[in-house]
Scaffold this motif. Structure first.
Motif, PDB file in Angstrom:
ATOM      1  N   SER A  33       0.915  -1.276  -0.151  1.00  0.00           N
ATOM      2  CA  SER A  33      -0.241   0.091   0.027  1.00  0.00           C
ATOM      3  C   SER A  33       0.831   1.280   0.018  1.00  0.00           C
ATOM      4  O   SER A  33       1.925   1.250   0.589  1.00  0.00           O
ATOM      5  CB  SER A  33      -0.858  -0.044   1.148  1.00  0.00           C
ATOM      6  N   ARG A  34       0.539   2.146  -0.849  1.00  0.00           N
ATOM      7  CA  ARG A  34       1.245   3.411  -0.899  1.00  0.00           C
ATOM      8  C   ARG A  34       0.444   4.590   0.146  1.00  0.00           C
ATOM      9  O   ARG A  34      -0.757   4.776   0.065  1.00  0.00           O
ATOM     10  CB  ARG A  34       1.103   4.350  -2.244  1.00  0.00           C
ATOM     11  N   PHE A  35       1.518   4.959   1.091  1.00  0.00           N
ATOM     12  CA  PHE A  35       1.104   6.094   1.803  1.00  0.00           C
ATOM     13  C   PHE A  35       1.718   7.158   1.756  1.00  0.00           C
ATOM     14  O   PHE A  35       2.848   7.265   1.539  1.00  0.00           O
ATOM     15  CB  PHE A  35       1.177   5.516   3.357  1.00  0.00           C
ATOM     16  N   ILE A  36       0.914   8.448   1.866  1.00  0.00           N
ATOM     17  CA  ILE A  36       1.278   9.572   1.617  1.00  0.00           C
ATOM     18  C   ILE A  36       1.148  10.634   2.969  1.00  0.00           C
ATOM     19  O   ILE A  36      -0.243  10.909   2.936  1.00  0.00           O
ATOM     20  CB  ILE A  36       0.920  10.284   0.312  1.00  0.00           C
ATOM     21  N   ALA A  37       1.779  11.316   3.424  1.00  0.00           N
ATOM     22  CA  ALA A  37       1.276  12.076   4.498  1.00  0.00           C
ATOM     23  C   ALA A  37       1.866  13.571   3.947  1.00  0.00           C
ATOM     24  O   ALA A  37       2.988  13.662   3.917  1.00  0.00           O
ATOM     25  CB  ALA A  37       2.368  11.801   5.958  1.00  0.00           C
ATOM     26  N   PHE A  51      -7.154  23.019   3.928  1.00  0.00           N
ATOM     27  CA  PHE A  51      -6.025  22.031   3.842  1.00  0.00           C
ATOM     28  C   PHE A  51      -6.588  20.611   3.302  1.00  0.00           C
ATOM     29  O   PHE A  51      -6.067  20.127   2.441  1.00  0.00           O
ATOM     30  CB  PHE A  51      -4.805  22.151   4.750  1.00  0.00           C
ATOM     31  N   ILE A  52      -7.477  20.142   4.339  1.00  0.00           N
ATOM     32  CA  ILE A  52      -7.862  18.628   4.221  1.00  0.00           C
ATOM     33  C   ILE A  52      -8.452  18.568   2.770  1.00  0.00           C
ATOM     34  O   ILE A  52      -8.383  17.762   2.123  1.00  0.00           O
ATOM     35  CB  ILE A  52      -8.637  18.468   5.275  1.00  0.00           C
ATOM     36  N   TRP A  67      -7.445  12.134   7.994  1.00  0.00           N
ATOM     37  CA  TRP A  67      -6.999  13.102   8.522  1.00  0.00           C
ATOM     38  C   TRP A  67      -7.111  13.431   9.996  1.00  0.00           C
ATOM     39  O   TRP A  67      -7.931  12.935  10.611  1.00  0.00           O
ATOM     40  CB  TRP A  67      -7.683  14.369   7.519  1.00  0.00           C
ATOM     41  N   ALA A  68      -6.394  14.433  10.469  1.00  0.00           N
ATOM     42  CA  ALA A  68      -6.512  14.908  11.702  1.00  0.00           C
ATOM     43  C   ALA A  68      -5.704  16.219  12.023  1.00  0.00           C
ATOM     44  O   ALA A  68      -4.977  16.648  11.007  1.00  0.00           O
ATOM     45  CB  ALA A  68      -5.661  14.072  12.625  1.00  0.00           C
ATOM     46  N   VAL A 108      -1.293  22.457  13.417  1.00  0.00           N
ATOM     47  CA  VAL A 108      -0.803  21.450  12.648  1.00  0.00           C
ATOM     48  C   VAL A 108      -2.012  20.865  12.102  1.00  0.00           C
ATOM     49  O   VAL A 108      -2.932  20.126  12.893  1.00  0.00           O
ATOM     50  CB  VAL A 108       0.360  20.710  13.063  1.00  0.00           C
ATOM     51  N   ALA A 109      -1.971  20.321  11.011  1.00  0.00           N
ATOM     52  CA  ALA A 109      -2.991  19.366  10.412  1.00  0.00           C
ATOM     53  C   ALA A 109      -2.194  18.367   9.385  1.00  0.00           C
ATOM     54  O   ALA A 109      -1.236  18.809   8.756  1.00  0.00           O
ATOM     55  CB  ALA A 109      -4.072  20.238   9.313  1.00  0.00           C
ATOM     56  N   VAL A 110      -2.779  17.243   9.472  1.00  0.00           N
ATOM     57  CA  VAL A 110      -1.981  16.191   8.577  1.00  0.00           C
ATOM     58  C   VAL A 110      -3.244  15.202   7.785  1.00  0.00           C
ATOM     59  O   VAL A 110      -4.396  14.962   8.455  1.00  0.00           O
ATOM     60  CB  VAL A 110      -1.294  15.076   9.436  1.00  0.00           C
ATOM     61  N   VAL A 111      -2.827  14.938   6.622  1.00  0.00           N
ATOM     62  CA  VAL A 111      -3.839  14.022   5.846  1.00  0.00           C
ATOM     63  C   VAL A 111      -2.867  12.846   5.390  1.00  0.00           C
ATOM     64  O   VAL A 111      -2.032  13.110   4.729  1.00  0.00           O
ATOM     65  CB  VAL A 111      -4.538  14.769   4.530  1.00  0.00           C
ATOM     66  N   VAL A 112      -3.205  11.782   5.770  1.00  0.00           N
ATOM     67  CA  VAL A 112      -2.705  10.381   5.150  1.00  0.00           C
ATOM     68  C   VAL A 112      -3.368   9.913   4.334  1.00  0.00           C
ATOM     69  O   VAL A 112      -4.477   9.384   4.400  1.00  0.00           O
ATOM     70  CB  VAL A 112      -2.250   9.506   6.406  1.00  0.00           C
ATOM     71  N   THR A 113      -3.012   9.818   2.864  1.00  0.00           N
ATOM     72  CA  THR A 113      -3.492   9.205   1.891  1.00  0.00           C
ATOM     73  C   THR A 113      -3.068   7.931   1.548  1.00  0.00           C
ATOM     74  O   THR A 113      -1.999   7.636   1.752  1.00  0.00           O
ATOM     75  CB  THR A 113      -3.194  10.014   0.473  1.00  0.00           C
TER      76      THR A 113
END
Length: 215
Positions: A33-37, A51-52, A67-68, A108-113
């Motif tokens: 699986s490909r993960f992109i943060a 951003f999300i 996301w978080a 801070v915000a993060v999306v993990v695709t």
């Protein structure tokens, strides 16, 4: 979206803390699986949601865009949010938020695709993958210091100007404007944490003749 006030977290209220200096991205492959943060600065809920949505639009074909965000000082849970975005409940958004709250970085915000690679990770594997991606992103994230500042206008007698200007660097005070009439006038910006000390020292220095007003 789920709002959350997580039990056990004590907000870290400080006039200074680290925030993202710019947007940042890391990638990894976990069991095909490909993960992109993707990480970015989120000073408030509105900017976090913007951003999300931006990342979701960038990767519309992804299997998941989890996301978080924690839009406040490090550890502060007053303005947080999370989403598993289709992953089993509690396996993505919650571990991602936990990592943000313990990461020592505020606003801070993060999306993990995730692009699914055909191999299921299981509940524990998903938790490790999503929290691990956030950890990877925060470890390499460019940061800068956030300093809460205030502005004040002051007028002082001319004999006090030299001592006044010598005092400013130690208190990290910046002169924005100057005006010289029958008294010397200055518009100042300073860290809020230094305001009380500045007022005390300026009052003593001018024998109470200084006038200080909010801008």
């Amino acid at each position: 979206m789920t709002g959350l006030v997580a039990p056990g977290y004590i907000p870290v209220m400080s006039d200074r803390y680290l925030i993202p200096a710019n947007s940042h991205r890391v990638e990894d492959s976990i069991k095909r699986s490909r993960f992109i943060a993707s990480v970015d600065h989120a000073p408030d809920t509105e900017s976090a949601r913007k951003f999300i949505n931006q990342i979701k639009a960038e990767f519309p074909d992804a299997t998941h865009n989890c996301w978080a965000y924690a839009a406040g000082p490090p550890g502060d849970t007053a303005s947080v949010g999370l989403s598993d975005n289709g992953e089993p409940s509690g396996t993505a958004g919650k571990p991602m938020l936990n990592m943000l709250l313990h990461g020592g970085i505020g606003e801070v915000a993060v999306v993990v695709t995730r692009y699914f690679g055909g191999t299921k990770l299981g509940t524990g594997g998903l938790v490790r993958a999503y929290s691990g991606m956030v950890k990877l992103g925060l470890e390499s994230l460019p940061t800068k210091e956030m300093v809460k500042t205030v502005t004040r206008s002051v007028t002082i007698p001319y004999p006090s100007v030299t001592l006044f200007k010598r005092m400013l660097p130690n208190l990290e005070i910046e002169i924005l404007t100057e005006e010289f009439t029958d008294t010397a006038g200055f518009s100042l910006e300073m860290p809020e944490e230094h305001l009380t000390q500045f007022i005390t020292r300026l009052t003593d220095m001018t024998d109470g003749k200084a006038k200080i007003t909010e801008k």
